[in-house]
Design a protein around this motif. Structure first.
Motif, PDB file in Angstrom:
ATOM      1  N   HIS A 155       0.803  -1.222   0.000  1.00 31.25           N
ATOM      2  CA  HIS A 155       0.000   0.000   0.000  1.00 31.25           C
ATOM      3  C   HIS A 155       0.838   1.276   0.000  1.00 31.25           C
ATOM      4  CE1 HIS A 155      -3.152   2.472   2.429  1.00 31.25           C
ATOM      5  NE2 HIS A 155      -3.265   2.715   1.148  1.00 31.25           N
ATOM      6  N   GLN A 156       1.859   1.339   0.881  1.00 29.30           N
ATOM      7  CA  GLN A 156       2.639   2.568   1.022  1.00 29.30           C
ATOM      8  C   GLN A 156       3.439   2.869  -0.247  1.00 29.30           C
ATOM      9  OE1 GLN A 156       2.541   4.497   4.153  1.00 29.30           O
ATOM     10  NE2 GLN A 156       0.751   3.185   4.279  1.00 29.30           N
ATOM     11  N   ILE A 157       3.950   1.831  -0.878  1.00 31.63           N
ATOM     12  CA  ILE A 157       4.702   2.023  -2.126  1.00 31.63           C
ATOM     13  C   ILE A 157       3.740   2.420  -3.241  1.00 31.63           C
ATOM     14  CG2 ILE A 157       6.130   0.855  -3.846  1.00 31.63           C
ATOM     15  CD1 ILE A 157       7.699   1.269  -1.364  1.00 31.63           C
ATOM     16  N   ALA A 158       2.540   1.826  -3.235  1.00 31.42           N
ATOM     17  CA  ALA A 158       1.555   2.184  -4.267  1.00 31.42           C
ATOM     18  C   ALA A 158       1.186   3.664  -4.147  1.00 31.42           C
ATOM     19  CB  ALA A 158       0.317   1.298  -4.141  1.00 31.42           C
ATOM     20  N   ILE A 159       1.041   4.149  -2.922  1.00 37.11           N
ATOM     21  CA  ILE A 159       0.768   5.582  -2.719  1.00 37.11           C
ATOM     22  C   ILE A 159       1.937   6.403  -3.289  1.00 37.11           C
ATOM     23  CG2 ILE A 159       0.554   7.420  -0.995  1.00 37.11           C
ATOM     24  CD1 ILE A 159      -0.844   5.465   0.844  1.00 37.11           C
ATOM     25  N   THR A 160       3.166   5.955  -2.996  1.00 44.08           N
ATOM     26  CA  THR A 160       4.356   6.656  -3.482  1.00 44.08           C
ATOM     27  C   THR A 160       4.350   6.764  -5.001  1.00 44.08           C
ATOM     28  OG1 THR A 160       5.584   5.720  -1.633  1.00 44.08           O
ATOM     29  CG2 THR A 160       6.878   6.630  -3.448  1.00 44.08           C
ATOM     30  N   ALA A 161       4.055   5.640  -5.666  1.00 42.28           N
ATOM     31  CA  ALA A 161       4.013   5.641  -7.132  1.00 42.28           C
ATOM     32  C   ALA A 161       2.970   6.644  -7.621  1.00 42.28           C
ATOM     33  CB  ALA A 161       3.688   4.241  -7.640  1.00 42.28           C
ATOM     34  N   GLY A 162       1.816   6.659  -6.953  1.00 42.47           N
ATOM     35  CA  GLY A 162       0.760   7.596  -7.323  1.00 42.47           C
ATOM     36  C   GLY A 162       1.230   9.035  -7.186  1.00 42.47           C
ATOM     37  N   LEU A 163       1.869   9.351  -6.062  1.00 41.75           N
ATOM     38  CA  LEU A 163       2.325  10.733  -5.838  1.00 41.75           C
ATOM     39  C   LEU A 163       3.397  11.125  -6.849  1.00 41.75           C
ATOM     40  CD1 LEU A 163       2.498  10.990  -1.936  1.00 41.75           C
ATOM     41  CD2 LEU A 163       0.715  11.817  -3.474  1.00 41.75           C
ATOM     42  N   ASP A 164       4.239  10.153  -7.228  1.00 45.02           N
ATOM     43  CA  ASP A 164       5.288  10.450  -8.211  1.00 45.02           C
ATOM     44  C   ASP A 164       4.686  10.842  -9.560  1.00 45.02           C
ATOM     45  OD1 ASP A 164       7.229   9.900  -6.390  1.00 45.02           O
ATOM     46  OD2 ASP A 164       7.701   7.899  -7.132  1.00 45.02           O
ATOM     47  N   HIS A 165       3.473  10.353  -9.846  1.00 51.81           N
ATOM     48  CA  HIS A 165       2.894  10.571 -11.174  1.00 51.81           C
ATOM     49  C   HIS A 165       1.680  11.491 -11.169  1.00 51.81           C
ATOM     50  CE1 HIS A 165       5.426   7.044 -11.759  1.00 51.81           C
ATOM     51  NE2 HIS A 165       5.531   7.463 -12.999  1.00 51.81           N
ATOM     52  N   ALA A 166       1.349  12.050 -10.009  1.00 51.21           N
ATOM     53  CA  ALA A 166       0.176  12.918  -9.928  1.00 51.21           C
ATOM     54  C   ALA A 166       0.608  14.357 -10.164  1.00 51.21           C
ATOM     55  CB  ALA A 166      -0.478  12.781  -8.554  1.00 51.21           C
ATOM     56  N   ASP A 167       0.152  14.937 -11.284  1.00 44.97           N
ATOM     57  CA  ASP A 167       0.602  16.282 -11.619  1.00 44.97           C
ATOM     58  C   ASP A 167      -0.487  17.313 -11.343  1.00 44.97           C
ATOM     59  OD1 ASP A 167      -1.082  15.355 -13.492  1.00 44.97           O
ATOM     60  OD2 ASP A 167       0.033  16.085 -15.227  1.00 44.97           O
ATOM     61  N   VAL A 218       3.727  17.477  -2.272  1.00 46.57           N
ATOM     62  CA  VAL A 218       3.992  16.308  -3.116  1.00 46.57           C
ATOM     63  C   VAL A 218       5.429  16.352  -3.614  1.00 46.57           C
ATOM     64  CG1 VAL A 218       3.341  15.135  -5.254  1.00 46.57           C
ATOM     65  CG2 VAL A 218       1.573  16.104  -3.779  1.00 46.57           C
ATOM     66  N   GLU A 219       5.868  17.556  -4.014  1.00 48.94           N
ATOM     67  CA  GLU A 219       7.249  17.670  -4.496  1.00 48.94           C
ATOM     68  C   GLU A 219       8.257  17.387  -3.385  1.00 48.94           C
ATOM     69  OE1 GLU A 219       7.279  21.453  -6.490  1.00 48.94           O
ATOM     70  OE2 GLU A 219       6.221  20.592  -8.218  1.00 48.94           O
ATOM     71  N   ALA A 220       7.942  17.813  -2.177  1.00 47.16           N
ATOM     72  CA  ALA A 220       8.828  17.520  -1.045  1.00 47.16           C
ATOM     73  C   ALA A 220       8.887  16.009  -0.805  1.00 47.16           C
ATOM     74  CB  ALA A 220       8.337  18.236   0.210  1.00 47.16           C
TER      75      ALA A 220
END
Ligand code: UDP
Ligand code: MG
Length: 309
Positions: free
Chosen positions: A76-88, A168-170
């Motif tokens: 779950h935590q990594i999936a959130i990370t992937a989402g934040l990396d790609h959410a513009d 998100v950028e931080a």
């Protein structure tokens, strides 16, 4: 006219076929009439049911739906990370797929964001469908964690929250392998505030967080935010050594007083050996926890692998 701001709703999911369509409808419904442009970014954390297919169909017809597929289940935590990396988006909302994070709260989160808050976390006023034991353990854990990690993690808040683009950028700069997102979002700072809601029970399906996974998340949280357990172990060791010396002095003194006295019992010796060798193994294990974190970090592997965007 200024262009509309964009909200990206990040939804990590693992086998949530019965929940996704309902979630989608409810998100669309609450967002109609809101000034922000909406995009829903589904992050497939290695699902094996029909949920991936459903999102793919949806993404093919609706431009505001995007799918990010991880190459396997990363958690779950990594999936959130992937989402934040790609959410513009100008703002990003992270929410569970099982409708325990009600989409109807999103407008409240947005309202606070428009007021200028950069992190708006949703706090559970009540939690339905969760055992008394889970709730009390959660309270104890958060108190303990806050005292230990000196990070102001809000009580009764999960990962359901709105993040401003700057946050998100931080977060994107924090690439640690063991990720405890809710504490990381507290750690980055910015102006934060809470919105309350009643947490319903899961809409459909089973929890993907059995007790052992929750315990692992808790241990991960502690060991990645604090080295205090190492200090406690050292303190405990020092205390035991002092007691041992005092005990030895006591025995020697008895022997001087009464050289022909009885030999002290073996039972107590065996008990002491067992107890303290156990304590030593626990300490070594704890040390190992931290060393294994160094090991994980030193590999510098990517946090996740994408199948396709
Ligand atoms: N989830 C995920 N990967 C996992 C486990 C869970 O993406 O390995 C998702 C799951 O589909 C859901 C959210 O994370 O959207 C929270 O999981 P769940 O509802 O099972 O946890 P609980 O609410 O019981 O703590
Ligand atoms: Mg849930």
């Amino acid at each position: 006219m200024p262009t509309a701001k964009k909200l990206v709703v990040v939804v990590p999911f693992l086998n949530e076929a019965d929940n996704l369509p309902v979630l989608y409808d409810r998100v669309i419904k609450v967002m109609t009439g809101q000034p922000e442009e909406l995009q829903i970014l589904f992050v497939d954390d290695g699902s094996t049911d029909s949920s991936t297919q459903w999102v793919q169909n949806q993404a093919a017809t609706a431009s505001r739906v995007r799918l990010l597929r991880l190459s396997r289940n990363f958690g779950h935590q990594i999936a959130i990370t992937a989402g934040l990396d790609h959410a513009d988006g100008d703002a990003v909302v992270v929410m569970d797929a099982d409708l325990q994070d009600p989409p109807e709260v999103i407008p409240d989160l947005l309202a606070k964001w428009r007021d200028g808050y950069e992190v708006v976390y949703a706090v559970r006023r009540s939690r339905a469908g969760e055992t008394w034991l889970k709730k009390s353990l959660a309270v104890c854990f958060y108190k303990f964690f806050r005292a230990l990690a000196k990070v102001n993690v809000p009580m009764n808040a999960g990962d359901f929250r709105l993040l401003d683009r700057s946050v998100v950028e931080a977060l994107r700069q924090m690439r640690e392998a063991h990720r405890y997102m809710r504490a990381m979002t507290s750690w980055v700072g910015f102006s934060q505030c809470a919105v309350e809601y009643d947490r319903p029970a899961r809409f459909a399906g089973e929890t993907k967080y059995p007790a052992w996974k929750s315990l692992r998340l808790a241990i991960d949280g502690i060991t990645s935010f604090s080295a205090a357990p190492l200090r406690w172990v050292s303190g405990f060791g020092a205390g035991v050594s002092i007691l041992g010396v005092l005990w030895l002095v006591n025995i020697l003194w008895g022997k001087i007083q009464n050289p022909a006295g009885p030999v002290p019992g073996w039972t107590s010796v065996i008990a002491a050996v067992l107890i303290f060798s156990g304590a030593q193994m626990i300490s070594i294990g704890l040390l190992g926890q931290y060393i294994s974190r160094i090991f994980e970090e030193s590999k510098k592997r990517p946090l996740y692998i994408l199948r396709k965007k």
